[in-house]
Design an enzyme around this catalytic site. Structure first.
Site, PDB file in Angstrom:
ATOM      1  N   TYR A 304       0.066  -5.424  -1.531  1.00  0.00           N
ATOM      2  CA  TYR A 304      -0.298  -4.419  -0.536  1.00  0.00           C
ATOM      3  C   TYR A 304      -1.791  -4.144  -0.439  1.00  0.00           C
ATOM      4  CZ  TYR A 304      -0.422   0.053  -3.268  1.00  0.00           C
ATOM      5  OH  TYR A 304      -0.726   1.101  -4.081  1.00  0.00           O
ATOM      6  N   HIS A 575      13.110  14.097  20.093  1.00  0.00           N
ATOM      7  CA  HIS A 575      12.774  13.141  21.138  1.00  0.00           C
ATOM      8  C   HIS A 575      11.481  13.551  21.821  1.00  0.00           C
ATOM      9  CE1 HIS A 575      13.722   9.949  23.928  1.00  0.00           C
ATOM     10  NE2 HIS A 575      13.452  10.751  24.938  1.00  0.00           N
TER      11      HIS A 575
HETATM   12  P1  FAD Z   1      -6.818   6.194 -12.311  1.00  0.00           P
HETATM   13  O1  FAD Z   1      -6.823   6.978 -11.048  1.00  0.00           O
HETATM   14  O2  FAD Z   1      -7.128   4.753 -12.195  1.00  0.00           O
HETATM   15  O3  FAD Z   1      -7.837   6.925 -13.293  1.00  0.00           O
HETATM   16  C1  FAD Z   1      -8.187   6.400 -14.539  1.00  0.00           C
HETATM   17  C2  FAD Z   1      -9.584   6.864 -14.890  1.00  0.00           C
HETATM   18  O4  FAD Z   1      -9.827   6.608 -16.272  1.00  0.00           O
HETATM   19  C3  FAD Z   1     -10.665   6.125 -14.135  1.00  0.00           C
HETATM   20  O5  FAD Z   1     -11.621   7.033 -13.636  1.00  0.00           O
HETATM   21  C4  FAD Z   1     -11.295   5.222 -15.189  1.00  0.00           C
HETATM   22  O6  FAD Z   1     -12.630   4.919 -14.914  1.00  0.00           O
HETATM   23  C5  FAD Z   1     -11.134   6.085 -16.426  1.00  0.00           C
HETATM   24  N1  FAD Z   1     -11.179   5.367 -17.704  1.00  0.00           N
HETATM   25  C6  FAD Z   1     -10.648   4.156 -18.004  1.00  0.00           C
HETATM   26  N2  FAD Z   1     -10.836   3.878 -19.309  1.00  0.00           N
HETATM   27  C7  FAD Z   1     -11.500   4.939 -19.831  1.00  0.00           C
HETATM   28  C8  FAD Z   1     -11.964   5.248 -21.138  1.00  0.00           C
HETATM   29  N3  FAD Z   1     -11.739   4.442 -22.184  1.00  0.00           N
HETATM   30  N4  FAD Z   1     -12.637   6.419 -21.335  1.00  0.00           N
HETATM   31  C9  FAD Z   1     -12.835   7.275 -20.297  1.00  0.00           C
HETATM   32  N5  FAD Z   1     -12.397   7.024 -19.055  1.00  0.00           N
HETATM   33  C10 FAD Z   1     -11.728   5.872 -18.830  1.00  0.00           C
HETATM   34  N6  FAD Z   1      -1.447   5.000  -4.441  1.00  0.00           N
HETATM   35  C11 FAD Z   1      -0.812   5.769  -3.526  1.00  0.00           C
HETATM   36  O7  FAD Z   1      -0.011   6.619  -3.903  1.00  0.00           O
HETATM   37  N7  FAD Z   1      -1.057   5.630  -2.189  1.00  0.00           N
HETATM   38  C12 FAD Z   1      -1.948   4.735  -1.719  1.00  0.00           C
HETATM   39  O8  FAD Z   1      -2.136   4.630  -0.526  1.00  0.00           O
HETATM   40  C13 FAD Z   1      -2.636   3.926  -2.658  1.00  0.00           C
HETATM   41  N8  FAD Z   1      -3.566   3.044  -2.247  1.00  0.00           N
HETATM   42  C14 FAD Z   1      -4.258   2.303  -3.157  1.00  0.00           C
HETATM   43  C15 FAD Z   1      -5.232   1.440  -2.694  1.00  0.00           C
HETATM   44  C16 FAD Z   1      -5.951   0.680  -3.586  1.00  0.00           C
HETATM   45  C17 FAD Z   1      -7.008  -0.248  -3.081  1.00  0.00           C
HETATM   46  C18 FAD Z   1      -5.706   0.803  -4.979  1.00  0.00           C
HETATM   47  C19 FAD Z   1      -6.496  -0.010  -5.956  1.00  0.00           C
HETATM   48  C20 FAD Z   1      -4.757   1.666  -5.446  1.00  0.00           C
HETATM   49  C21 FAD Z   1      -4.018   2.426  -4.537  1.00  0.00           C
HETATM   50  N9  FAD Z   1      -3.038   3.327  -4.957  1.00  0.00           N
HETATM   51  C22 FAD Z   1      -2.356   4.087  -4.034  1.00  0.00           C
HETATM   52  C23 FAD Z   1      -2.690   3.467  -6.377  1.00  0.00           C
HETATM   53  C24 FAD Z   1      -3.345   4.726  -6.984  1.00  0.00           C
HETATM   54  O9  FAD Z   1      -4.715   4.728  -6.718  1.00  0.00           O
HETATM   55  C25 FAD Z   1      -3.092   4.726  -8.484  1.00  0.00           C
HETATM   56  O10 FAD Z   1      -1.704   4.631  -8.711  1.00  0.00           O
HETATM   57  C26 FAD Z   1      -3.602   6.011  -9.151  1.00  0.00           C
HETATM   58  O11 FAD Z   1      -4.971   6.203  -8.906  1.00  0.00           O
HETATM   59  C27 FAD Z   1      -3.356   5.925 -10.654  1.00  0.00           C
HETATM   60  O12 FAD Z   1      -3.849   7.071 -11.271  1.00  0.00           O
HETATM   61  P2  FAD Z   1      -4.114   7.108 -12.849  1.00  0.00           P
HETATM   62  O13 FAD Z   1      -4.347   8.540 -13.173  1.00  0.00           O
HETATM   63  O14 FAD Z   1      -3.066   6.384 -13.550  1.00  0.00           O
HETATM   64  O15 FAD Z   1      -5.444   6.269 -13.068  1.00  0.00           O
HETATM   65  P1  NA7 Z   2      -0.183  -7.150  -7.128  1.00  0.00           P
HETATM   66  O1  NA7 Z   2       0.807  -6.265  -6.508  1.00  0.00           O
HETATM   67  O2  NA7 Z   2      -0.057  -7.433  -8.576  1.00  0.00           O
HETATM   68  O3  NA7 Z   2      -0.247  -8.526  -6.334  1.00  0.00           O
HETATM   69  C1  NA7 Z   2      -1.160  -9.521  -6.658  1.00  0.00           C
HETATM   70  C2  NA7 Z   2      -1.235 -10.523  -5.542  1.00  0.00           C
HETATM   71  O4  NA7 Z   2      -2.227 -11.488  -5.861  1.00  0.00           O
HETATM   72  C3  NA7 Z   2       0.061 -11.278  -5.350  1.00  0.00           C
HETATM   73  O5  NA7 Z   2       0.181 -11.606  -3.995  1.00  0.00           O
HETATM   74  C4  NA7 Z   2      -0.172 -12.525  -6.215  1.00  0.00           C
HETATM   75  O6  NA7 Z   2       0.577 -13.621  -5.795  1.00  0.00           O
HETATM   76  C5  NA7 Z   2      -1.632 -12.779  -5.970  1.00  0.00           C
HETATM   77  N1  NA7 Z   2      -2.296 -13.484  -7.052  1.00  0.00           N
HETATM   78  C6  NA7 Z   2      -2.353 -13.142  -8.346  1.00  0.00           C
HETATM   79  N2  NA7 Z   2      -3.103 -14.019  -9.033  1.00  0.00           N
HETATM   80  C7  NA7 Z   2      -3.528 -14.933  -8.140  1.00  0.00           C
HETATM   81  C8  NA7 Z   2      -4.353 -16.080  -8.247  1.00  0.00           C
HETATM   82  N3  NA7 Z   2      -4.884 -16.441  -9.409  1.00  0.00           N
HETATM   83  N4  NA7 Z   2      -4.600 -16.790  -7.120  1.00  0.00           N
HETATM   84  C9  NA7 Z   2      -4.062 -16.414  -5.944  1.00  0.00           C
HETATM   85  N5  NA7 Z   2      -3.287 -15.333  -5.780  1.00  0.00           N
HETATM   86  C10 NA7 Z   2      -3.020 -14.599  -6.875  1.00  0.00           C
HETATM   87  O7  NA7 Z   2      -1.653  -6.620  -6.920  1.00  0.00           O
HETATM   88  P2  NA7 Z   2      -2.442  -5.706  -5.877  1.00  0.00           P
HETATM   89  O8  NA7 Z   2      -3.869  -5.906  -6.192  1.00  0.00           O
HETATM   90  O9  NA7 Z   2      -2.062  -5.943  -4.477  1.00  0.00           O
HETATM   91  O10 NA7 Z   2      -1.980  -4.255  -6.271  1.00  0.00           O
HETATM   92  C11 NA7 Z   2      -1.888  -3.884  -7.634  1.00  0.00           C
HETATM   93  C12 NA7 Z   2      -1.640  -2.433  -7.729  1.00  0.00           C
HETATM   94  O11 NA7 Z   2      -2.831  -1.776  -7.324  1.00  0.00           O
HETATM   95  C13 NA7 Z   2      -0.562  -1.950  -6.854  1.00  0.00           C
HETATM   96  O12 NA7 Z   2       0.633  -1.794  -7.562  1.00  0.00           O
HETATM   97  C14 NA7 Z   2      -1.137  -0.636  -6.381  1.00  0.00           C
HETATM   98  O13 NA7 Z   2      -0.623   0.445  -7.080  1.00  0.00           O
HETATM   99  C15 NA7 Z   2      -2.561  -0.656  -6.605  1.00  0.00           C
HETATM  100  P3  NA7 Z   2       2.079 -13.932  -6.365  1.00  0.00           P
HETATM  101  O14 NA7 Z   2       2.997 -13.057  -5.577  1.00  0.00           O
HETATM  102  O15 NA7 Z   2       2.048 -13.579  -7.837  1.00  0.00           O
HETATM  103  O16 NA7 Z   2       2.251 -15.363  -6.133  1.00  0.00           O
END
Ligand code: FAD
Ligand code: NA7
Length: 600
Positions: A304, A575
């Site tokens: 995604y 609707h």
């Molecule tokens: P995080 O929010 O990742 O926070 C962890 C924090 O700990 C970070 O600030 C990190 O720097 C810090 N940290 C790490 N190690 C240490 C350490 N040793 N000491 C001190 N600090 C540390 N979720 C949704 O619900 N809706 C969405 O639309 C959505 N879109 C997303 C889009 C993207 C591109 C991505 C990457 C994620 C998205 N997610 C979405 C997922 C969502 O962002 C995560 O599930 C959520 O932020 C997880 O929260 P967390 O508290 O587990 O960790």
């Molecule tokens: P996901 O959900 O772990 O998906 C990773 C995608 O990248 C998936 O389509 C994989 O293909 C592909 N993939 C992984 N490794 C490779 C390599 N080496 N080459 C090409 N393609 C690869 O990761 P997202 O980053 O989208 O999201 C991770 C979490 O971040 C998600 O759960 C959110 O909470 C936020 P595959 O299907 O394995 O063939």
């Protein structure tokens, strides 16, 4: 003051009480019929703590004298009356509080030493902040350590974690920016005359998004201050199970101790192990802060994050290619995933299927420069293309590698590096907990992390016993045509249930707003997956169309409450909306009747 020290202050008749308190590390004055006394004794048994109890109601008049003496000593007139190592603890609530916050065993053994904090949270993201604020509201002394290790390209950000800085928030704002572009094209069909063709300005958008994020960062810091949560902008590692070493950006080292430690460190993006990936590629961590327009972009990965980013980049009019190793949106309903792919393709996104990157090299430097990507298809054929930007969305890994978990013996899932916990988010090390993206076997979503964090704090420091319910969690993929779902996919169901037990109702629909611009005919779609043996209970809800997130949120409640197909049928629609299709969905997949071209 230890009760034994009071020995001389009270009369001889109290000697028996004093002896009991002094001779028994854990002493419970109880009454045999009292449910609170029984609860306290059960807690000690659960924790394998040896205790001595006497039942005052079974002691004739002596029991009453002892209770009066206890009242004089402790100002507590009720039972149970609990003493740990000579120290008066209180009754059932007080004992339960120590049980919940995890210090009961140490206090019973006499090894408890006051630590700096009741709770230290490592990670100031969605889950960590929620837990910290809740624990502080419950009167506990709490600290949060948050540190952002810059991406290989040097991008860094403020307090709030992934969602706020490099996840949901910038992603949804950029998605909205792309949708606005689409709406502007549609607007002419609704009578708007555009003076000139609208042009997207990446720099302006990125700056506005950044300013919004900075205001959120500031808000989080203020909230922590207001709640008196100590904030350390420092990287935390374990020295022992109660002690952390914090290193700040100036390499200043601080050591702090806590009764309980919550690991909520989230995850960071993976890079494929190919030449040039880290040197020239970016991830979603960098994309949202890119100071220049990325230009012609290759997005590697098909889950995604990949499809959402590819979607909004294409919406800005950029030339976008998605490199797919196997399938789209692994883990999601594949019919829906392929419909998303088809919709994106029809809007100009190119897909390089069954393909993996082999190397990235720089063709020319610049902002953006040009990168040559070599790739290999599953039939062995090798190709090469030039892009301005290569973004890897190839999964994320939990930040568990460098925080000293091996030394203290916290169990990780060897397959993915995530922390294994029980249903109360407790790891195998009793005072260490994990929630959010770093917790094994749960959805990686912000509201999930927040809910789990709040509940954990309430269980530790409040009066809640409820574990987090990870079932029926709704989610939305913010691709140009949004996809919302809750419950089972069709693939999940065929794994878990007999195929004959599953009934799927479905329909295409045409959002009214798409009719004047005549766009995306037969692209929006909804389906309800039902279990016949459970009276057609709806166990899967899927919608592809505008505002799918908004639609799914409401229906998720229906599924959580166990709604049946007949409940959906009884519902009167609103609707004209897209959501109303779920109140008039009568065609089953099994019937084979075409569901195309139905409109509201
Ligand atoms: P995080 O929010 O990742 O926070 C962890 C924090 O700990 C970070 O600030 C990190 O720097 C810090 N940290 C790490 N190690 C240490 C350490 N040793 N000491 C001190 N600090 C540390 N979720 C949704 O619900 N809706 C969405 O639309 C959505 N879109 C997303 C889009 C993207 C591109 C991505 C990457 C994620 C998205 N997610 C979405 C997922 C969502 O962002 C995560 O599930 C959520 O932020 C997880 O929260 P967390 O508290 O587990 O960790
Ligand atoms: P996901 O959900 O772990 O998906 C990773 C995608 O990248 C998936 O389509 C994989 O293909 C592909 N993939 C992984 N490794 C490779 C390599 N080496 N080459 C090409 N393609 C690869 O990761 P997202 O980053 O989208 O999201 C991770 C979490 O971040 C998600 O759960 C959110 O909470 C936020 P595959 O299907 O394995 O063939």
């Amino acid at each position: 003051m230890r009760m034994c020290d009071l020995k001389n202050k009270i009369g001889n008749e109290m000697e028996q009480v004093q002896t009991l308190i002094c001779n028994n590390a854990v002493m419970v004055f109880s009454k045999s019929y009292c449910k609170f006394c029984n609860k306290v004794k059960e807690i000690f048994r659960t924790e394998n703590i040896d205790f001595h109890s006497i039942e005052l109601d079974l002691m004739d008049t002596e029991g009453k004298i002892i209770q009066d003496a206890l009242a004089e000593l402790t100002k507590q007139t009720t039972v149970p009356n609990v003493f740990l190592n000579g120290k008066h603890i209180g009754g059932c609530d007080a004992t339960e509080k120590l049980f919940r916050d995890g210090t009961l065993v140490e206090r019973a053994l006499g090894t408890y030493q006051k630590r700096d904090f009741d709770l230290v949270v490592i990670g100031g993201g969605s889950g960590g902040l929620a837990a910290a604020k809740e624990a502080a509201s419950l009167g506990r002394k709490v600290a949060v350590c948050d540190f952002v290790t810059p991406s290989p390209r040097g991008t860094k950000w403020g307090l709030g974690g992934t969602c706020v800085n490099v996840g949901c928030i910038p992603k949804k704002l950029m998605h909205k920016s792309a949708l606005l572009g689409c709406d502007m094209k549609d607007a002419t069909h609704f009578g708007w005359e555009m003076a000139e063709q609208a042009k997207h300005n990446w720099e302006k958008m990125a700056q506005e998004v950044k300013m919004h994020i900075m205001s959120l960062n500031f808000g989080y810091r203020s909230e922590l201050m207001l709640k008196k949560v100590q904030y350390y902008n420092a990287y935390a590692t374990f020295l022992d199970k109660h002690k952390l070493k914090l290193v700040d950006r100036n390499q200043k080292v601080t050591e702090i101790t806590a009764d309980n430690i919550l690991i909520a460190v989230g995850g960071r993006p993976n890079y494929p192990d190919i030449p040039g990936a880290r040197e020239y590629g970016i991830t979603s961590d960098d994309l949202f802060y890119l100071p220049h327009c990325p230009g012609k972009t290759l997005v590697v990965g098909a889950s995604y994050v990949a499809l959402e980013c590819a979607g909004f980049l294409a919406g800005f009019g950029l030339d976008v290619t998605v490199m797919v190793r196997s399938i789209l949106l692994r883990g999601f309903d594949q019919q829906m995933a392929n419909m998303i792919g088809a919709h994106m393709e029809s809007h100009g996104v190119k897909f390089l299927k069954n393909t993996v990157p082999v190397s990235v090299t720089e063709k020319s430097a610049g902002s953006p420069g040009e990168l040559t990507v070599t790739y290999r298809m599953s039939d062995g054929e090798v190709g090469e293309q030039t892009f301005n930007t290569v973004m890897f969305a190839t999964g994320r890994s939990p930040c568990t590698a460098n925080i000293g978990l091996d030394e203290i013996g916290v169990e990780l899932n060897a397959r993915n590096g995530k922390i294994v916990v029980d249903k109360y988010e407790r790891s195998n090390v009793k005072n260490i907990f994990a929630i959010g993206d770093v917790r094994d076997s749960t959805p990686e979503l912000t509201p999930v992390a927040i809910q789990a964090g709040r509940l954990l704090a309430k269980r530790l420091y409040g009066k809640c016993d409820e574990p987090m319910d990870y079932k029926m969690v709704p989610t939305t993929v913010f691709t140009p045509l949004e996809y919302g779902c809750v419950g089972y996919s069709e693939e999940d169901l065929t794994e878990s249930f007999d195929a004959g037990d599953v009934e799927v109702y479905h329909t295409h629909f045409q959002p009214l707003e798409y009719t004047l611009p005549k766009r995306d005919q037969d692209k929006s779609y909804g389906k309800l997956i039902c279990l016949k043996s459970a009276g057609e209970k709806v166990v899967g809800f899927h919608v592809l169309g505008p505002n799918a997130g908004e639609i799914t949120q409401g229906f998720a409640l229906a599924l959580k409450l166990g709604a049946k197909k007949s409940d959906f049928d009884d519902l009167v629609g609103i609707h004209p909306t897209c959501a109303e299709v779920f109140s008039t969905m009568f065609i089953t997949k099994a019937s084979g009747i075409s569901v195309e071209k139905s409109s509201c």
